[in-house]
Design a protein around this motif. Sequence first.
Motif, mmCIF file in Angstrom:
data_model
loop_
_atom_site.group_PDB
_atom_site.id
_atom_site.type_symbol
_atom_site.label_atom_id
_atom_site.label_comp_id
_atom_site.label_asym_id
_atom_site.label_seq_id
_atom_site.Cartn_x
_atom_site.Cartn_y
_atom_site.Cartn_z
ATOM 1 N N ILE A 1 123.172 48.338 50.583
ATOM 2 C CA ILE A 1 122.613 46.995 50.661
ATOM 3 C C ILE A 1 121.460 47.109 51.650
ATOM 4 O O ILE A 1 121.636 47.017 52.871
ATOM 5 C CB ILE A 1 123.646 45.958 51.125
ATOM 6 C CG1 ILE A 1 124.818 45.881 50.137
ATOM 7 C CG2 ILE A 1 122.980 44.584 51.292
ATOM 8 C CD1 ILE A 1 124.448 45.317 48.773
ATOM 9 N N ALA A 2 120.299 47.387 51.136
ATOM 10 C CA ALA A 2 119.115 47.575 51.971
ATOM 11 C C ALA A 2 117.883 47.470 51.089
ATOM 12 O O ALA A 2 117.952 47.678 49.877
ATOM 13 C CB ALA A 2 119.148 48.947 52.662
ATOM 14 N N GLY A 3 116.766 47.132 51.720
ATOM 15 C CA GLY A 3 115.520 47.034 50.977
ATOM 16 C C GLY A 3 115.376 45.694 50.278
ATOM 17 O O GLY A 3 115.956 44.686 50.705
ATOM 18 N N LEU A 4 114.604 45.673 49.212
ATOM 19 C CA LEU A 4 114.376 44.423 48.497
ATOM 20 C C LEU A 4 115.561 44.116 47.581
ATOM 21 O O LEU A 4 115.955 44.933 46.756
ATOM 22 C CB LEU A 4 113.088 44.486 47.684
ATOM 23 C CG LEU A 4 112.636 43.111 47.158
ATOM 24 C CD1 LEU A 4 112.194 42.207 48.312
ATOM 25 C CD2 LEU A 4 111.506 43.260 46.155
ATOM 26 N N TYR A 5 116.097 42.919 47.737
ATOM 27 C CA TYR A 5 117.307 42.457 47.061
ATOM 28 C C TYR A 5 116.872 41.292 46.162
ATOM 29 O O TYR A 5 116.565 40.214 46.654
ATOM 30 C CB TYR A 5 118.282 42.008 48.146
ATOM 31 C CG TYR A 5 119.660 41.534 47.753
ATOM 32 C CD1 TYR A 5 119.874 40.660 46.697
ATOM 33 C CD2 TYR A 5 120.762 41.915 48.516
ATOM 34 C CE1 TYR A 5 121.144 40.200 46.387
ATOM 35 C CE2 TYR A 5 122.037 41.457 48.226
ATOM 36 C CZ TYR A 5 122.223 40.598 47.163
ATOM 37 O OH TYR A 5 123.486 40.132 46.859
ATOM 38 N N VAL A 6 116.817 41.516 44.858
ATOM 39 C CA VAL A 6 116.327 40.477 43.948
ATOM 40 C C VAL A 6 117.505 39.746 43.307
ATOM 41 O O VAL A 6 118.533 40.351 43.004
ATOM 42 C CB VAL A 6 115.380 41.041 42.873
ATOM 43 C CG1 VAL A 6 114.153 41.664 43.516
ATOM 44 C CG2 VAL A 6 116.078 42.043 41.971
ATOM 45 N N SER B 1 112.689 26.908 51.100
ATOM 46 C CA SER B 1 112.930 27.555 49.814
ATOM 47 C C SER B 1 112.759 26.582 48.661
ATOM 48 O O SER B 1 113.372 25.517 48.643
ATOM 49 C CB SER B 1 114.355 28.127 49.786
ATOM 50 O OG SER B 1 114.725 28.528 48.497
ATOM 51 N N ALA B 2 111.949 26.972 47.674
ATOM 52 C CA ALA B 2 111.818 26.170 46.459
ATOM 53 C C ALA B 2 113.073 26.268 45.604
ATOM 54 O O ALA B 2 113.407 25.349 44.853
ATOM 55 C CB ALA B 2 110.608 26.645 45.658
ATOM 56 N N THR B 3 113.790 27.378 45.708
ATOM 57 C CA THR B 3 115.002 27.562 44.930
ATOM 58 C C THR B 3 116.115 26.640 45.409
ATOM 59 O O THR B 3 116.845 26.053 44.610
ATOM 60 C CB THR B 3 115.469 29.030 45.022
ATOM 61 O OG1 THR B 3 114.405 29.880 44.629
ATOM 62 C CG2 THR B 3 116.666 29.275 44.119
ATOM 63 N N VAL C 1 115.156 37.754 47.389
ATOM 64 C CA VAL C 1 114.147 36.862 46.817
ATOM 65 C C VAL C 1 114.513 36.494 45.382
ATOM 66 O O VAL C 1 115.195 37.242 44.691
ATOM 67 C CB VAL C 1 112.742 37.503 46.835
ATOM 68 C CG1 VAL C 1 112.302 37.814 48.263
ATOM 69 C CG2 VAL C 1 112.695 38.763 45.986
ATOM 70 N N VAL C 2 114.025 35.334 44.968
ATOM 71 C CA VAL C 2 114.163 34.892 43.583
ATOM 72 C C VAL C 2 112.764 34.721 42.987
ATOM 73 O O VAL C 2 112.244 35.587 42.294
ATOM 74 C CB VAL C 2 114.975 33.582 43.487
ATOM 75 C CG1 VAL C 2 115.133 33.178 42.014
ATOM 76 C CG2 VAL C 2 116.350 33.734 44.119
ATOM 77 N N ASP C 3 112.130 33.600 43.306
ATOM 78 C CA ASP C 3 110.841 33.276 42.694
ATOM 79 C C ASP C 3 109.716 34.232 43.075
ATOM 80 O O ASP C 3 108.796 34.448 42.279
ATOM 81 C CB ASP C 3 110.423 31.857 43.087
ATOM 82 C CG ASP C 3 111.230 30.788 42.356
ATOM 83 O OD1 ASP C 3 112.047 31.156 41.486
ATOM 84 O OD2 ASP C 3 111.055 29.596 42.663
ATOM 85 N N ALA C 4 109.773 34.788 44.274
ATOM 86 C CA ALA C 4 108.693 35.678 44.710
ATOM 87 C C ALA C 4 108.539 36.865 43.773
ATOM 88 O O ALA C 4 107.458 37.464 43.681
ATOM 89 C CB ALA C 4 108.945 36.173 46.135
ATOM 90 N N VAL C 5 109.591 37.186 43.050
ATOM 91 C CA VAL C 5 109.538 38.254 42.051
ATOM 92 C C VAL C 5 109.546 37.686 40.635
ATOM 93 O O VAL C 5 108.641 37.920 39.841
ATOM 94 C CB VAL C 5 110.714 39.227 42.248
ATOM 95 C CG1 VAL C 5 110.921 40.091 41.010
ATOM 96 C CG2 VAL C 5 110.467 40.125 43.451
#
Length: 212
Positions: free
Chosen positions: A5-10, A136-138, A185-189
Amino acid sequence: MARAIAGLYVITDARRPRRVALESAVESALRGGARVVQYRDKSDDARRRHQDAKTLATLCRARGATFIVNDDVELAVAVAADGVHLGRDDDDLAAARAALGPGALIGVSCYNEIERARRAAAAGADYLAFGSVYPSATKPEAVHAPLTLFGEARHFTDRPLVAIGGINADNIASVITAGADAAAVVDAVFAAPDVEQATAELVACGFGPAPD
């Protein structure tokens, strides 16, 4: 099996707009450097949810990424996910551990509550998530979680810490500097015109260039 569990988590979210099909979007995110994928779908379509989760689990295994299911312990077991993420109203940690076994990863949403994080760590959570660190927009109604929480949590646990909420290329570096091991992140991706490019930019801004 992927473990980190590290780095970018989408996070996929069935309620949010997405420009391409789920499988294609996640595959693009993995090519861009995402290291953890969480499947979030709270709909009642059990058959579709099972198929989606099975497909994403296969994609993540092929790419060496970690696959987490949001909320649904039974679905996580059914698709052999790496683990499950639990919120305030989900199954308790002990029940999830009994169902998933000792090798699974169990993450817990701690919002802005350091004592909740302390209890979750003591109960055996494998990672702790704080948010929303930015508006957060989410989840516009989410509580604000100050970045100081990551330093506070590090006093009592060495488990991975995840930041979530309003993270983008402009602020991801500050989240990592504050002590988060992963940025969710959700929307950023997934709302970006080019998912792979957006993912790669976030990875570069937050975690530095990939090694040669």
